[in-house]
Design a protein around this motif. Structure first.
Motif, PDB file in Angstrom:
ATOM      1  N   ALA A 217       5.690  -7.681   4.620  1.00  0.00           N
ATOM      2  CA  ALA A 217       4.835  -6.521   4.351  1.00  0.00           C
ATOM      3  C   ALA A 217       4.551  -6.360   2.858  1.00  0.00           C
ATOM      4  N   HIS A 218       5.577  -6.590   2.004  1.00  0.00           N
ATOM      5  CA  HIS A 218       5.337  -6.480   0.558  1.00  0.00           C
ATOM      6  C   HIS A 218       4.199  -7.420   0.152  1.00  0.00           C
ATOM      7  N   ILE A 219       4.145  -8.589   0.773  1.00  0.00           N
ATOM      8  CA  ILE A 219       3.110  -9.566   0.416  1.00  0.00           C
ATOM      9  C   ILE A 219       1.767  -9.208   1.058  1.00  0.00           C
TER      10      ILE A 219
ATOM     11  N   THR B 219       5.879  -0.219  -4.551  1.00  0.00           N
ATOM     12  CA  THR B 219       7.204   0.256  -4.140  1.00  0.00           C
ATOM     13  C   THR B 219       7.208   0.401  -2.615  1.00  0.00           C
ATOM     14  N   ASP B 220       8.386   0.636  -2.043  1.00  0.00           N
ATOM     15  CA  ASP B 220       8.467   0.715  -0.583  1.00  0.00           C
ATOM     16  C   ASP B 220       7.546   1.815  -0.048  1.00  0.00           C
ATOM     17  N   ASN B 221       6.724   1.462   0.911  1.00  0.00           N
ATOM     18  CA  ASN B 221       5.744   2.405   1.462  1.00  0.00           C
ATOM     19  C   ASN B 221       5.371   1.962   2.866  1.00  0.00           C
TER      20      ASN B 221
ATOM     21  N   ASN C 117       8.329  -7.319   9.474  1.00  0.00           N
ATOM     22  CA  ASN C 117       9.294  -7.810   8.499  1.00  0.00           C
ATOM     23  C   ASN C 117       8.921  -7.215   7.130  1.00  0.00           C
ATOM     24  N   HIS C 118       9.857  -6.469   6.564  1.00  0.00           N
ATOM     25  CA  HIS C 118       9.614  -5.749   5.306  1.00  0.00           C
ATOM     26  C   HIS C 118       9.151  -6.694   4.176  1.00  0.00           C
ATOM     27  N   MET C 119       9.723  -7.900   4.129  1.00  0.00           N
ATOM     28  CA  MET C 119       9.377  -8.841   3.056  1.00  0.00           C
ATOM     29  C   MET C 119       7.965  -9.397   3.230  1.00  0.00           C
TER      30      MET C 119
END
Ligand code: KG4
Ligand code: ZN
Length: 340
Positions: free
Chosen positions: A117-119, A308-310, A113-115
């Motif tokens: 992952a940011h965390i 940023t997205d990575n 889950n991208h969200m």
């Protein structure tokens, strides 16, 4: 007996960055990001062009990530990919590619889950950076997201506040468009804001209940204000650009900080980790540091390349899930509205 090294390939393709990364346990060996420049001329991401660019980029980007990590693909233990949320066409490119490669190499596939992952990017091992302790508040702020999340453990997260319309990065980018700045406008507004007077112009903060956010009214307020002033003085923007940027930034940071203060009050949690492109902003970084002094907060700001997205953030989630043997089935589907 020494612990076995686990090699994970992470793949991110949810929006306009095609990225691949190889991790050895929680350490990043490579993190290749191809940012799609094609969208600049349109002033925002064009979904159809994004998925086409992902198709062109994905093979060379994955190849490069494996090469830079100095391993060969047969050493990989699993492939982690962004399942959602994001643009459907873009997600499909990463999902299909990850599935095929995992199938070809006969190794597990891990959906991310991208969200989250940011965390969880905060759990990448990096010199000079401390990993947060649970529970903590995660605030994800970017061009696509604005969320406050209560993080109880790696995979136990609760969204306690989010935007009901635009994301905070959109507020930056759309205000920038009104001012005639390029896309994305966040970095330029930030740079100019540091040279201007934050109290030169006043914008009202939206009144949104609880921990939710709204930025669409703010964006319109900036547009009407500029139209009104330009009618009176055609050179208004050029003559006041730094002050306008400083005032926009002051209001946006104020909105974010008000909600963070409320979140710490409501949850009693004073550890705060931020992520997403807007966490590069000098104003939010300064405000968080002030919060450490004023309110006894402990704040975590990730290394810029992981904000940023990575794909490194996808890889770290892959590693954490690998340890729990939490693998995806081969019929897993991309999901554009995937929730935390
Ligand atoms: O995380 P990201 O690269 O992609 C998305 O998932 O959206 O975030 C991009 C957003 C853009 O809206 C950009 O204007 C904003 O992050 N941004 C900034 C700064 N650097 C990037 N906004 C404010 N200040 C910055 N220094
Ligand atoms: Zn993102």
């Amino acid at each position: 007996m020494s612990k076995q090294n686990i090699y994970i390939l992470g793949i991110e393709s949810s929006c306009d960055d095609t990225s691949a990364s190889v991790l050895c346990n929680d350490t990043v060996l490579s993190n290749v990001v191809a940012t799609q420049k094609i969208h600049e001329e349109f002033g925002g991401v064009v979904p159809e062009l994004a998925s086409r660019a992902h198709q062109q980029n994905i093979v060379p980007v994955v190849h490069q990530a494996i090469k830079e990590a100095n391993i060969n693909k047969e050493q990989l233990h699993a492939i982690a990919f962004t399942r959602g949320p994001g643009l459907m066409g873009s997600l499909l490119v990463g999902t299909s590619f990850a599935k095929s490669l995992a199938f070809g190499l006969d190794i597990p596939l891990i959906d991310v889950n991208h969200m989250q992952a940011h965390i969880l990017a905060h759990f990448i091992a990096e010199d000079g950076f401390t990993k947060p302790t649970f529970p903590f508040l995660g605030m994800t702020i970017s061009g696509g997201h604005t969320q406050i999340v209560k993080v109880n453990s790696h995979f136990n997260m609760e969204v306690i506040g989010e935007t009901i319309d635009d994301a905070v990065g959109e507020a930056y980018d759309k205000s920038g468009k009104t001012l005639g700045l390029g896309y994305p406008a966040g970095p330029e507004i930030d740079k100019r804001a540091q040279l201007g007077n934050p109290k030169a112009f006043q914008f009202t903060k939206p009144k949104v209940a609880g921990l939710n956010f709204s930025f669409s009214g703010f964006k319109t307020a900036v547009l009407y204000f500029i139209q009104r002033e330009v009618k009176k003085n055609p050179n208004f923007i050029a003559e006041n650009l730094n002050d306008i940027c400083a005032s926009i930034q002051y209001t946006i940071i104020g909105i974010l900080m008000d909600k963070l203060k409320l979140a710490t009050k409501e949850t009693g949690i004073k550890h705060i980790a931020i992520g997403g492109g807007v966490s590069a902003n000098s104003g939010i970084r300064k405000a968080l540091k002030e919060g450490e002094q004023k309110f006894g907060w402990t704040t975590y700001i990730p290394k810029f390349e992981f904000t940023t997205d990575n794909a490194a953030m996808i890889g770290i989630v892959g590693y954490l899930k690998y340890l729990e043997k939490d693998f995806a089935k081969s019929d897993v589907m991309a999901s554009s509205r995937l929730k935390i």
